[in-house]
Design a protein around this motif. Structure first.
Motif, mmCIF file in Angstrom:
data_model
loop_
_atom_site.group_PDB
_atom_site.id
_atom_site.type_symbol
_atom_site.label_atom_id
_atom_site.label_comp_id
_atom_site.label_asym_id
_atom_site.label_seq_id
_atom_site.Cartn_x
_atom_site.Cartn_y
_atom_site.Cartn_z
ATOM 1 N N LEU A 15 4.175 12.866 12.186
ATOM 2 C CA LEU A 15 3.566 11.907 11.209
ATOM 3 C C LEU A 15 4.248 10.930 10.684
ATOM 4 N N ARG A 16 4.360 9.932 10.919
ATOM 5 C CA ARG A 16 5.018 8.931 10.252
ATOM 6 C C ARG A 16 4.701 9.341 8.752
ATOM 7 N N THR A 17 6.003 9.146 7.774
ATOM 8 C CA THR A 17 5.910 8.892 6.159
ATOM 9 C C THR A 17 5.693 7.734 5.420
ATOM 10 N N LEU A 18 5.094 8.150 4.993
ATOM 11 C CA LEU A 18 4.081 6.449 3.672
ATOM 12 C C LEU A 18 5.006 6.268 3.888
ATOM 13 N N ASP A 19 5.967 5.844 3.767
ATOM 14 C CA ASP A 19 7.453 4.653 3.996
ATOM 15 C C ASP A 19 7.199 3.760 5.036
ATOM 16 N N GLU A 20 7.420 5.110 5.620
ATOM 17 C CA GLU A 20 7.061 4.312 7.255
ATOM 18 C C GLU A 20 5.933 3.506 7.710
ATOM 19 N N LEU A 21 5.097 4.093 7.258
ATOM 20 C CA LEU A 21 3.247 3.896 7.686
ATOM 21 C C LEU A 21 3.448 2.213 6.946
ATOM 22 N N ARG A 22 3.774 2.204 5.614
ATOM 23 C CA ARG A 22 3.864 1.024 4.533
ATOM 24 C C ARG A 22 4.769 0.290 5.279
ATOM 25 N N GLU A 23 5.343 0.221 5.749
ATOM 26 C CA GLU A 23 6.531 -0.713 6.046
ATOM 27 C C GLU A 23 5.712 -1.354 7.611
ATOM 28 N N ASP A 24 4.988 -0.734 8.185
ATOM 29 C CA ASP A 24 4.782 -1.096 9.615
ATOM 30 C C ASP A 24 3.502 -2.104 9.127
ATOM 31 N N LEU A 25 2.200 -1.581 7.991
ATOM 32 C CA LEU A 25 0.868 -2.570 7.934
ATOM 33 C C LEU A 25 1.403 -2.851 6.827
ATOM 34 N N ASP A 26 2.570 -3.608 5.929
ATOM 35 C CA ASP A 26 2.404 -4.041 4.459
ATOM 36 C C ASP A 26 3.533 -5.513 4.709
ATOM 37 N N LEU A 27 2.594 -6.226 5.008
ATOM 38 C CA LEU A 27 3.712 -7.725 5.681
ATOM 39 C C LEU A 27 4.483 -8.768 4.262
ATOM 40 N N ARG A 28 4.474 -7.973 3.279
ATOM 41 C CA ARG A 28 5.478 -8.360 2.449
ATOM 42 C C ARG A 28 6.572 -6.764 2.556
ATOM 43 N N SER A 29 6.204 -6.051 2.635
ATOM 44 C CA SER A 29 7.457 -4.886 2.380
ATOM 45 C C SER A 29 8.992 -5.177 3.034
ATOM 46 N N GLY A 30 9.891 -5.077 3.117
ATOM 47 C CA GLY A 30 10.968 -5.007 3.822
ATOM 48 C C GLY A 30 11.361 -6.662 4.372
ATOM 49 N N GLN A 86 -2.956 1.400 -4.233
ATOM 50 C CA GLN A 86 -2.161 0.758 -4.088
ATOM 51 C C GLN A 86 -2.867 -0.884 -3.599
ATOM 52 N N LYS A 87 -2.283 -2.355 -4.100
ATOM 53 C CA LYS A 87 -2.516 -3.350 -3.973
ATOM 54 C C LYS A 87 -1.687 -3.598 -2.838
ATOM 55 N N LEU A 88 -1.663 -3.748 -1.070
ATOM 56 C CA LEU A 88 -1.074 -4.253 -0.250
ATOM 57 C C LEU A 88 -1.062 -5.460 -0.046
ATOM 58 N N ARG A 89 -2.808 -6.415 -0.966
ATOM 59 C CA ARG A 89 -2.378 -7.418 -0.970
ATOM 60 C C ARG A 89 -2.634 -8.345 0.710
ATOM 61 N N ALA A 90 -3.105 -7.296 1.853
ATOM 62 C CA ALA A 90 -3.239 -7.391 3.092
ATOM 63 C C ALA A 90 -4.884 -8.381 3.464
ATOM 64 N N GLY A 91 -6.006 -8.842 2.385
ATOM 65 C CA GLY A 91 -6.542 -8.629 2.561
ATOM 66 C C GLY A 91 -6.700 -10.150 2.398
ATOM 67 N N ARG A 92 -5.468 -10.670 1.735
ATOM 68 C CA ARG A 92 -5.589 -12.399 2.102
ATOM 69 C C ARG A 92 -4.716 -12.910 3.656
ATOM 70 N N PHE A 93 -4.314 -12.043 3.630
ATOM 71 C CA PHE A 93 -3.346 -12.406 5.674
ATOM 72 C C PHE A 93 -4.922 -11.606 6.548
ATOM 73 N N VAL A 94 -6.050 -11.281 6.168
ATOM 74 C CA VAL A 94 -7.472 -11.221 7.131
ATOM 75 C C VAL A 94 -7.580 -12.245 6.754
ATOM 76 N N LEU A 95 -8.306 -12.631 5.522
ATOM 77 C CA LEU A 95 -8.744 -14.517 5.067
ATOM 78 C C LEU A 95 -8.298 -15.187 5.828
ATOM 79 N N ALA A 96 -7.299 -15.412 5.785
ATOM 80 C CA ALA A 96 -6.299 -17.048 5.824
ATOM 81 C C ALA A 96 -6.400 -16.551 7.879
ATOM 82 N N GLY A 97 -5.502 -15.495 8.108
ATOM 83 C CA GLY A 97 -6.571 -15.399 9.888
ATOM 84 C C GLY A 97 -7.354 -15.812 10.608
#
Length: 338
Positions: A15-30, A86-97
């Protein structure tokens, strides 16, 4: 020892940790710049490939676009954001995409010479009339994608998930149909995309929550209200999507039943001519199109109308065409036949 879903589906070591998963899915992290650059580049290329494949009616090309399309990343990011509050602001990328892919489709219609046969293109017709089966398949695909993202040892399934879920191609179809002024078809393709999007978010939210990622979250209590509003919005969207999906599914079942019944009646009708057969029946709007393969003529069309009466609704027109290039207007079911 009692085993839960987390232990059976995802052993703790995998199982991936939350930090690993967030790193993969949050385009504003890292390394956000690198992530976003790759996202927009691949999305633009997948939009071009998907739209070209749609216009060329090429399944292989469309599949290629599905494999490289990155739009599922921010969509699953929405699911993770709901779980960890938590707000990952992913919805903005979806709408713009979404807007980017649709614009690419519209541009293609402006530069492609001549008109586009929307009704005769299988890549378009296959994405403008979604049913409940599409929604069920998308739900299962969402679970598969969430499992693939959560486990360290099954990343190889993600290309298959990308192929199974249709995200960029229907948006390309939306753009093409809008460019051609076919707003009804564009709405059907948009419905397919939205239903797939909601399916991914629902599946991802359920699985991520079941795997305990919410317990690892450091979210503050003030975000709970926003989370509740997000779930309410998701529920409303789901209801709005399910209504047309159910209605379209029922409509398709009725149409298939009527065309199958008309084809069986037509087969009995052409038995009067040795070697003749019905190759298919289409129901377009209020007209049956009966396709007949025949070495010569056909039986009287009045007989076909009489046979159809009482078996299909009155008021439907019947047109018969043959392999010899002839077309006969048989009349309307229910009207008195001379």
């Amino acid at each position: 020892m009692k085993l839960g879903l987390r232990d059976v589906v995802l052993p703790p070591k995998q199982l991936r940790t939350l930090d690993e998963l967030r790193e993969d899915l949050d385009l504003r992290s890292g390394d956000a710049g690198s992530k976003q650059s790759a996202f927009w580049t691949m999305l633009l290329l997948s939009a071009v490939i998907a739209t070209a494949g749609v216009l060329a009616d090429s399944t292989a090309t469309v599949i290629g676009a599905m494999i490289i399309a990155p739009l599922s990343t921010p969509i699953m990011g929405i699911a993770l954001g709901l779980v960890i509050r938590q707000k990952l602001r992913a919805g903005r990328f979806v709408l713009a995409g979404v807007l980017l892919v649709v614009i690419v489709g519209v541009i293609f219609t402006l530069i492609v010479p001549g008109s586009i046969d929307l009704r005769g293109n299988s890549q378009i017709t296959g994405r403008t009339s979604p049913t409940l089966l599409d929604f069920i398949a998308a739900i299962a695909t969402g679970f598969a994608g969430a499992v693939g993202l959560s486990r360290r040892d099954v990343a190889a399934v993600l290309p298959g998930v990308a192929i199974a879920i249709s995200l960029v191609p229907p948006l390309g179809v939306v753009g093409v149909c809008l460019g051609e002024g076919a707003f009804g078809l564009a709405l059907g393709a948009l419905l397919l995309f939205v239903s797939n999007l909601i399916s991914l978010v629902l599946s991802g939210t359920v699985l991520f929550a079941a795997l305990g990622y919410s317990a690892q979250s450091d979210a503050v209590a003030g975000v709970v209200g926003a989370e509740r509003r997000s779930f309410v919005t998701l529920g409303v969207l789901l209801s709005l999507v399910m209504i047309p999906l159910v209605l379209n599914t029922a409509f398709i079942i009725v149409v298939n039943t009527l065309t199958q019944r008309a084809e069986e009646i037509g087969e009995e009708w052409v038995k009067a001519v040795p070697g003749a057969s019905v190759t298919g029946v289409d129901l377009a709007s209020t007209t049956f199109q009966v396709h007949v393969r025949t070495p010569g003529g056909i039986p009287p069309t009045e007989d076909l109308l009489r046979d159809l009466q009482g078996r299909v609704p009155d008021g439907l027109s019947v047109v018969v065409d043959t392999t010899q290039g002839q077309e006969f207007d048989a009349g309307t079911v229910g009207r008195e036949v001379p």
